[in-house]
Design a protein around this motif. Structure first.
Motif, mmCIF file in Angstrom:
data_model
loop_
_atom_site.group_PDB
_atom_site.id
_atom_site.type_symbol
_atom_site.label_atom_id
_atom_site.label_comp_id
_atom_site.label_asym_id
_atom_site.label_seq_id
_atom_site.Cartn_x
_atom_site.Cartn_y
_atom_site.Cartn_z
ATOM 1 N N LYS A 10 -34.628 0.064 0.899
ATOM 2 C CA LYS A 10 -34.331 0.273 2.329
ATOM 3 C C LYS A 10 -35.437 -0.526 3.207
ATOM 4 C CE LYS A 10 -32.289 4.833 1.811
ATOM 5 N NZ LYS A 10 -32.382 6.303 2.300
ATOM 6 N N HIS A 11 -36.593 -0.653 2.334
ATOM 7 C CA HIS A 11 -37.717 -1.521 3.142
ATOM 8 C C HIS A 11 -36.988 -3.018 3.344
ATOM 9 C CE1 HIS A 11 -40.623 1.433 2.706
ATOM 10 N NE2 HIS A 11 -40.559 1.615 1.473
ATOM 11 N N LYS A 12 -36.444 -3.407 2.152
ATOM 12 C CA LYS A 12 -35.881 -4.822 2.357
ATOM 13 C C LYS A 12 -34.780 -4.982 3.549
ATOM 14 C CE LYS A 12 -35.444 -7.387 -1.146
ATOM 15 N NZ LYS A 12 -35.121 -7.768 -2.699
ATOM 16 N N LEU A 13 -33.953 -3.888 3.473
ATOM 17 C CA LEU A 13 -32.959 -3.796 4.603
ATOM 18 C C LEU A 13 -33.548 -3.602 5.909
ATOM 19 C CD1 LEU A 13 -29.991 -3.583 5.660
ATOM 20 C CD2 LEU A 13 -30.236 -0.917 5.303
ATOM 21 N N GLU A 14 -34.563 -2.903 6.154
ATOM 22 C CA GLU A 14 -35.387 -2.689 7.529
ATOM 23 C C GLU A 14 -35.837 -4.408 7.776
ATOM 24 O OE1 GLU A 14 -38.314 0.098 6.937
ATOM 25 O OE2 GLU A 14 -36.677 1.724 6.973
ATOM 26 N N GLU A 15 -36.472 -4.970 6.966
ATOM 27 C CA GLU A 15 -37.225 -6.183 7.082
ATOM 28 C C GLU A 15 -36.326 -7.362 7.619
ATOM 29 O OE1 GLU A 15 -39.739 -9.161 4.365
ATOM 30 O OE2 GLU A 15 -40.479 -7.227 4.677
ATOM 31 N N ILE A 16 -35.191 -7.202 6.879
ATOM 32 C CA ILE A 16 -34.048 -8.231 7.349
ATOM 33 C C ILE A 16 -33.321 -8.013 8.561
ATOM 34 C CG2 ILE A 16 -31.879 -9.366 6.457
ATOM 35 C CD1 ILE A 16 -32.747 -9.262 3.640
ATOM 36 N N ASN A 17 -33.328 -6.876 9.134
ATOM 37 C CA ASN A 17 -32.658 -6.477 10.384
ATOM 38 C C ASN A 17 -33.582 -6.868 11.312
ATOM 39 O OD1 ASN A 17 -30.021 -5.242 10.392
ATOM 40 N ND2 ASN A 17 -30.636 -3.683 9.041
ATOM 41 N N GLU A 18 -34.933 -7.011 11.099
ATOM 42 C CA GLU A 18 -35.916 -7.130 12.041
ATOM 43 C C GLU A 18 -35.884 -8.891 12.211
ATOM 44 O OE1 GLU A 18 -38.125 -5.695 14.085
ATOM 45 O OE2 GLU A 18 -37.092 -3.959 13.459
ATOM 46 N N ILE A 19 -35.359 -9.666 11.150
ATOM 47 C CA ILE A 19 -35.605 -11.030 11.131
ATOM 48 C C ILE A 19 -34.164 -11.665 11.812
ATOM 49 C CG2 ILE A 19 -35.125 -13.040 9.460
ATOM 50 C CD1 ILE A 19 -37.121 -11.427 7.706
ATOM 51 N N LYS A 20 -32.818 -10.982 11.467
ATOM 52 C CA LYS A 20 -31.636 -11.366 11.678
ATOM 53 C C LYS A 20 -31.290 -11.751 13.222
ATOM 54 C CE LYS A 20 -29.360 -6.909 12.715
ATOM 55 N NZ LYS A 20 -29.270 -7.139 14.093
ATOM 56 N N PRO A 21 -30.539 -12.852 13.682
ATOM 57 C CA PRO A 21 -30.467 -12.864 15.081
ATOM 58 C C PRO A 21 -29.349 -11.811 15.693
ATOM 59 C CG PRO A 21 -29.081 -14.539 13.518
ATOM 60 C CD PRO A 21 -29.916 -13.631 12.872
ATOM 61 N N LYS A 22 -28.887 -11.874 16.948
ATOM 62 C CA LYS A 22 -27.930 -11.153 17.605
ATOM 63 C C LYS A 22 -26.458 -11.389 16.895
ATOM 64 C CE LYS A 22 -30.549 -10.335 22.015
ATOM 65 N NZ LYS A 22 -30.729 -10.514 23.416
ATOM 66 N N GLY A 23 -25.831 -10.544 16.944
ATOM 67 C CA GLY A 23 -24.565 -10.631 16.618
ATOM 68 C C GLY A 23 -24.078 -10.436 15.301
ATOM 69 N N PHE A 24 -25.172 -9.999 14.380
ATOM 70 C CA PHE A 24 -24.931 -9.680 12.972
ATOM 71 C C PHE A 24 -25.348 -8.264 12.936
ATOM 72 C CE2 PHE A 24 -25.647 -14.368 12.563
ATOM 73 C CZ PHE A 24 -24.666 -14.647 11.561
ATOM 74 N N GLN A 25 -24.641 -7.513 12.002
ATOM 75 C CA GLN A 25 -24.857 -6.296 11.677
ATOM 76 C C GLN A 25 -25.060 -5.932 10.316
ATOM 77 O OE1 GLN A 25 -21.930 -3.307 13.013
ATOM 78 N NE2 GLN A 25 -23.389 -1.669 12.304
ATOM 79 N N ILE A 26 -26.202 -5.961 9.781
ATOM 80 C CA ILE A 26 -26.440 -5.817 8.296
ATOM 81 C C ILE A 26 -26.528 -4.457 7.874
ATOM 82 C CG2 ILE A 26 -28.030 -6.440 6.462
ATOM 83 C CD1 ILE A 26 -26.651 -8.781 8.373
#
Length: 201
Positions: A10-26
């Motif tokens: 879940k930590h990795k998921l949170e980190e990538i969601n902070e990184i992703k640009p708008k328009g993507f739902q991870i």
């Protein structure tokens, strides 16, 4: 645009969601798949990343991103490398970090060079699209465990140009310069340049 992340972390998921640009739902694969694991037996980060993406994508029948990442310490010939998450199995990261610091006992700072590496992969089983990228950040191993933020080996890794570990710098600072930031910036950039129908169809 929904893409699943092939992880139970879940930590990795949170980190990538902070990184992703708008328009993507991870979303994490664990939201759908329970107790699903991929045997990460590759000899490189890229091999493991590709394997996770393909196996998870085929089960979900949906676009997937995956990453494999780890810490490489130069004086230890790249150890722990691809085994970063799996060596000393069933031990905590505190115990793993203490083990590493013991191996580096009396090693001067200039010889404690290391890097975090991240290989990121996108796979769409619907049209068999697959590509991978890699990012890294160089730094040094601290003399002790410092800071309680982040996860994994963050409390013993000091990025180049900094005097604090990732564990002390905190998640916001880490997300601006991390190996995962570099890798997923490249990956999302490639996705943004692919026609939307090719990504999701």
């Amino acid at each position: 645009m929904i893409i699943y992340l092939a992880t139970n972390n879940k930590h990795k998921l949170e980190e990538i969601n902070e990184i992703k640009p708008k328009g993507f739902q991870i979303k994490g694969m664990f939201e759908i798949l329970k107790n699903f694991e991929v045997n990460e037996d590759g000899k490189t980060f890229i091999e493991n990343s590709i394997k996770k993406a393909i196996e998870t994508g085929r089960v979900l029948r949906a676009p997937v991103i995956a990453d494999d990442s780890g810490l490489e310490i130069d004086i230890l010939n790249g150890f722990p490398g691809v085994y970063s998450a799996r060596f000393m199995e069933n031990k905590t990261y505190i115990e793993k970090m203490k083990y590493i610091l013991k191996k580096l006992e009396n090693v001067p700072y200039e010889k404690r060079s290391a890097r975090f590496v991240c290989s990121a992969t996108y796979y769409n089983p619907k049209n068999n699209t697959l590509f991978s990228v890699e990012g890294e950040i160089k730094g040094y191993i601290s003399y002790s465990i410092l800071g309680k933020q982040g996860f994994g080996y963050d409390p013993i890794f000091i990025p180049e140009g900094e005097t604090l570990t990732f564990g002390q710098l905190g998640q916001d600072a880490k997300n601006k310069i991390s190996h995962r930031k570099h890798a997923f910036n490249k990956l999302f950039s490639l996705l943004l340049n692919i026609p939307k129908l090719e990504i999701i169809s």
